[in-house]
Design a protein around this motif. Structure first.
Motif, PDB file in Angstrom:
ATOM      1  N   LYS A  60       0.817  -1.219   0.000  1.00 48.79           N
ATOM      2  CA  LYS A  60       0.000   0.000   0.000  1.00 48.79           C
ATOM      3  C   LYS A  60       0.851   1.270   0.000  1.00 48.79           C
ATOM      4  N   SER A  61       2.153   1.133   0.228  1.00 47.64           N
ATOM      5  CA  SER A  61       3.041   2.295   0.197  1.00 47.64           C
ATOM      6  C   SER A  61       3.642   2.495  -1.186  1.00 47.64           C
ATOM      7  N   PHE A  62       3.362   1.588  -2.100  1.00 48.42           N
ATOM      8  CA  PHE A  62       4.107   1.582  -3.351  1.00 48.42           C
ATOM      9  C   PHE A  62       3.995   2.882  -4.139  1.00 48.42           C
ATOM     10  N   THR A  63       2.795   3.472  -4.163  1.00 45.07           N
ATOM     11  CA  THR A  63       2.638   4.727  -4.929  1.00 45.07           C
ATOM     12  C   THR A  63       3.470   5.862  -4.309  1.00 45.07           C
ATOM     13  N   ARG A  64       3.762   5.762  -3.032  1.00 48.72           N
ATOM     14  CA  ARG A  64       4.623   6.781  -2.399  1.00 48.72           C
ATOM     15  C   ARG A  64       6.036   6.702  -2.960  1.00 48.72           C
ATOM     16  N   PHE A  65       6.487   5.480  -3.244  1.00 41.71           N
ATOM     17  CA  PHE A  65       7.851   5.323  -3.779  1.00 41.71           C
ATOM     18  C   PHE A  65       7.937   5.943  -5.182  1.00 41.71           C
ATOM     19  N   ILE A  66       6.924   5.670  -5.993  1.00 45.29           N
ATOM     20  CA  ILE A  66       6.926   6.237  -7.362  1.00 45.29           C
ATOM     21  C   ILE A  66       6.873   7.758  -7.273  1.00 45.29           C
ATOM     22  N   ARG A 130      10.101   2.315   5.555  1.00 44.01           N
ATOM     23  CA  ARG A 130      10.696   3.635   5.771  1.00 44.01           C
ATOM     24  C   ARG A 130      12.019   3.770   4.998  1.00 44.01           C
ATOM     25  N   GLU A 131      12.844   2.741   5.083  1.00 45.89           N
ATOM     26  CA  GLU A 131      14.127   2.769   4.364  1.00 45.89           C
ATOM     27  C   GLU A 131      13.918   2.849   2.856  1.00 45.89           C
ATOM     28  N   PHE A 132      12.912   2.146   2.397  1.00 45.79           N
ATOM     29  CA  PHE A 132      12.602   2.164   0.962  1.00 45.79           C
ATOM     30  C   PHE A 132      12.202   3.564   0.525  1.00 45.79           C
ATOM     31  N   LEU A 133      11.354   4.199   1.325  1.00 45.32           N
ATOM     32  CA  LEU A 133      10.883   5.545   0.981  1.00 45.32           C
ATOM     33  C   LEU A 133      12.032   6.546   1.051  1.00 45.32           C
ATOM     34  N   VAL A 134      12.852   6.421   2.088  1.00 43.40           N
ATOM     35  CA  VAL A 134      13.988   7.335   2.237  1.00 43.40           C
ATOM     36  C   VAL A 134      14.916   7.216   1.025  1.00 43.40           C
ATOM     37  N   ALA A 135      15.145   5.982   0.562  1.00 45.35           N
ATOM     38  CA  ALA A 135      16.024   5.779  -0.602  1.00 45.35           C
ATOM     39  C   ALA A 135      15.446   6.489  -1.824  1.00 45.35           C
ATOM     40  N   CYS A 136      14.133   6.394  -2.013  1.00 42.11           N
ATOM     41  CA  CYS A 136      13.494   7.034  -3.181  1.00 42.11           C
ATOM     42  C   CYS A 136      13.493   8.552  -3.048  1.00 42.11           C
ATOM     43  N   LEU A 137      13.321   9.052  -1.825  1.00 46.15           N
ATOM     44  CA  LEU A 137      13.253  10.508  -1.607  1.00 46.15           C
ATOM     45  C   LEU A 137      14.619  11.167  -1.773  1.00 46.15           C
ATOM     46  N   MET A 142      19.127   9.526 -11.317  1.00 44.90           N
ATOM     47  CA  MET A 142      19.528   8.264 -11.977  1.00 44.90           C
ATOM     48  C   MET A 142      19.530   7.097 -10.983  1.00 44.90           C
ATOM     49  N   ALA A 143      19.926   7.377  -9.740  1.00 46.20           N
ATOM     50  CA  ALA A 143      19.925   6.306  -8.738  1.00 46.20           C
ATOM     51  C   ALA A 143      18.483   5.932  -8.379  1.00 46.20           C
ATOM     52  N   GLY A 144      17.610   6.927  -8.302  1.00 41.41           N
ATOM     53  CA  GLY A 144      16.200   6.658  -8.001  1.00 41.41           C
ATOM     54  C   GLY A 144      15.575   5.778  -9.071  1.00 41.41           C
ATOM     55  N   CYS A 211      24.076   3.353 -10.394  1.00 40.97           N
ATOM     56  CA  CYS A 211      22.968   2.425 -10.675  1.00 40.97           C
ATOM     57  C   CYS A 211      23.197   1.093  -9.962  1.00 40.97           C
ATOM     58  N   ALA A 212      24.448   0.597 -10.008  1.00 41.89           N
ATOM     59  CA  ALA A 212      24.748  -0.696  -9.371  1.00 41.89           C
ATOM     60  C   ALA A 212      24.510  -0.613  -7.860  1.00 41.89           C
ATOM     61  N   ALA A 213      24.897   0.525  -7.255  1.00 43.14           N
ATOM     62  CA  ALA A 213      24.716   0.673  -5.805  1.00 43.14           C
ATOM     63  C   ALA A 213      23.227   0.748  -5.449  1.00 43.14           C
ATOM     64  N   ALA A 214      22.446   1.461  -6.284  1.00 42.99           N
ATOM     65  CA  ALA A 214      21.004   1.592  -6.014  1.00 42.99           C
ATOM     66  C   ALA A 214      20.310   0.235  -6.155  1.00 42.99           C
ATOM     67  N   LEU A 215      20.696  -0.504  -7.175  1.00 43.28           N
ATOM     68  CA  LEU A 215      20.135  -1.848  -7.388  1.00 43.28           C
ATOM     69  C   LEU A 215      20.422  -2.734  -6.170  1.00 43.28           C
ATOM     70  N   ASP A 216      21.674  -2.711  -5.750  1.00 39.54           N
ATOM     71  CA  ASP A 216      22.074  -3.548  -4.614  1.00 39.54           C
ATOM     72  C   ASP A 216      21.340  -3.120  -3.332  1.00 39.54           C
ATOM     73  N   HIS A 217      21.193  -1.808  -3.157  1.00 41.76           N
ATOM     74  CA  HIS A 217      20.517  -1.310  -1.947  1.00 41.76           C
ATOM     75  C   HIS A 217      19.065  -1.804  -1.896  1.00 41.76           C
ATOM     76  N   ALA A 218      18.365  -1.686  -3.018  1.00 43.22           N
ATOM     77  CA  ALA A 218      16.948  -2.101  -3.047  1.00 43.22           C
ATOM     78  C   ALA A 218      16.816  -3.595  -2.757  1.00 43.22           C
ATOM     79  N   LEU A 219      17.671  -4.391  -3.381  1.00 43.09           N
ATOM     80  CA  LEU A 219      17.545  -5.847  -3.200  1.00 43.09           C
ATOM     81  C   LEU A 219      18.020  -6.278  -1.810  1.00 43.09           C
ATOM     82  N   THR A 220      19.004  -5.582  -1.267  1.00 50.75           N
ATOM     83  CA  THR A 220      19.486  -5.926   0.075  1.00 50.75           C
ATOM     84  C   THR A 220      18.426  -5.594   1.128  1.00 50.75           C
ATOM     85  N   LEU A 221      17.778  -4.424   0.971  1.00 54.46           N
ATOM     86  CA  LEU A 221      16.696  -4.070   1.911  1.00 54.46           C
ATOM     87  C   LEU A 221      15.603  -5.139   1.882  1.00 54.46           C
TER      88      LEU A 221
END
Ligand SMILES: [Fe+2]
Ligand SMILES: [Fe+2]
Length: 388
Positions: A60-66, A130-137, A142-144, A211-221
């Motif tokens: 339900k938080s997904f639209t916040r990330f976009i 929260r971590e997911f949202l912070v990463a997107c914000l 390009m990382a987003g 891009c590689a760091a952002a990819l790794d961060h999302a999958l690690t979280l």
């Protein structure tokens, strides 16, 4: 020139994007125990209800990330394309068709969650979202884009296929799993929009590493979130037993004598829970469960005719074998242990074992296992496999 105007072949052969896709496909996230459990159909409906209740906060938080990535995006064309993703997520002109609502329908209809608004989210779930949202914000555009495309939307079809097999494994019908079906078919497009956005920055210094760091961060979280769910599931499964241990109450209260004592019988009682005969392996035996009021123990009487064996097998539970009648040998991994009446043999967890009756009379032995504990604690493929 914008990347959206490049021919598709240029986009797909971009070597660094191919490398990012390789890292996505081979990320340790895919070895999560939770995903393995889905693939093996190891979860009960109660397990799935817990898993997907926690996942609801993310869904339900997904639209916040976009929206967060959109706010950071300096290109008005990409913002308008992201708004299409948001529009799809929001159900277009039908608010009841918004994905968060379809997810809630799945929770109530398929998993029997009475009130999704009353779900108690674990602190690890709040933390993940929260971590997911912070990463997107906070991400550079390009990382987003990499975080949301390669690290999020791009993994959905493969991840949801695994979840689907777990849901089907628990007997849930496909018509209640619409949420997963629509995402397996539509999130490729959403990932593509974001990937085009990500490629438009390809000429900038540090692009690949960002891009590689952002990819790794999302999958690690997400891997950490899944590891937390898995750990909590194990605790939840054992919680009732642990509570009774702490409770200091006799579990013999109100239990009839027949459930506390099992009388010796030379002949089989007829309550066979399992039997097998395989001529070419010289296998022939029967197993009866002793109907006693045991919580974690699971005593069984095994009978093997003269000259025959039981199956060579191994399992998650440990077993103490006590020979009542007959002589022969017990194989434990590569050990061969001769046995006669009165002997006891310990078969530790996962040891490959077989009992062979080498005498001229029936062999009878008591096999006491902690099956009812192991069965609850273990989340994985079949607890018991037999070599045929
Ligand atoms: Fe969605
Ligand atoms: Fe066994």
């Amino acid at each position: 020139m914008s990347v959206t105007q490049l021919p598709a072949s240029t986009r797909t052969v971009h070597p660094q994007l191919a490398e990012l896709h390789r890292r996505q496909a081979e990320h340790p996230f895919w070895s999560s125990k939770l995903l393995a459990g889905f693939a093996q159909g190891a979860f009960s409906k109660a397990d799935l209800s817990y898993i997907f209740s926690q996942y609801h906060l993310y869904s339900k938080s997904f639209t916040r990330f976009i929206a967060a990535v959109m706010a950071n995006c300096d290109d008005d064309l990409f913002r308008s394309q992201l708004s299409e993703n948001l529009w799809d997520e929001g159900g277009g002109c039908e608010p009841d068709r918004r994905h968060a609502q379809i997810y809630r329908n799945f929770l109530t209809g398929a998993l029997g969650v009475a009130d999704p608004a009353a779900i108690a989210y674990e602190s690890y779930t709040h933390n993940f979202v929260r971590e997911f949202l912070v990463a997107c914000l906070r991400a550079e555009p390009m990382a987003g884009a990499a975080f949301l495309s390669l690290g999020t939307e791009g993994i959905v079809p493969r991840m949801y296929q695994l979840m689907l097999s777990g849901l089907r494994g628990a007997g849930l019908p496909d018509d209640q799993l619409e949420f997963f079906h629509i995402h397996i078919s539509c999130d490729d497009e959403h990932a593509l929009t974001l990937e085009n956005m990500l490629l438009s920055y390809a000429g900038q210094p540090g692009w690949f590493d960002a891009c590689a760091a952002a990819l790794d961060h999302a999958l690690t979280l997400r891997a950490e979130f899944f590891a937390n769910i898995f750990e909590a599931l194990q605790v939840r499964r054992l919680a009732p037993i642990l509570a009774r241990m702490q409770g200091h109450q006799s579990l013999a209260r109100g239990v009839p004598d027949e459930s506390l004592v099992h009388r010796a019988t030379a002949a089989a009682t007829g309550d066979t829970m399992y039997a097998n005969k395989v001529e070419k392996l010289n296998v022939d035996f029967t197993v009866e469960r002793l109907p006693v009021a045991a919580e974690v123990l699971d005593p069984r009487m095994v009978r093997i005719p003269a000259g025959k064996f039981n199956e060579k097998h191994k399992h998650t539970h440990e077993t103490l074998i006590h020979i009542i009648e007959g002589t022969g040998q017990v194989l434990v991994d590569d050990r061969v242990l001769a046995v006669r009446p009165g002997d006891s043999v310990m078969v530790p967890r996962w040891a490959l074992h077989q009992t062979q009756n080498l005498g001229a009379t029936e062999m009878r032995f008591l096999a006491v296992t902690d099956y009812n504990l192991s069965q609850r604690a273990y989340l994985g493929d079949a607890t018991d496999y037999r070599l045929r």
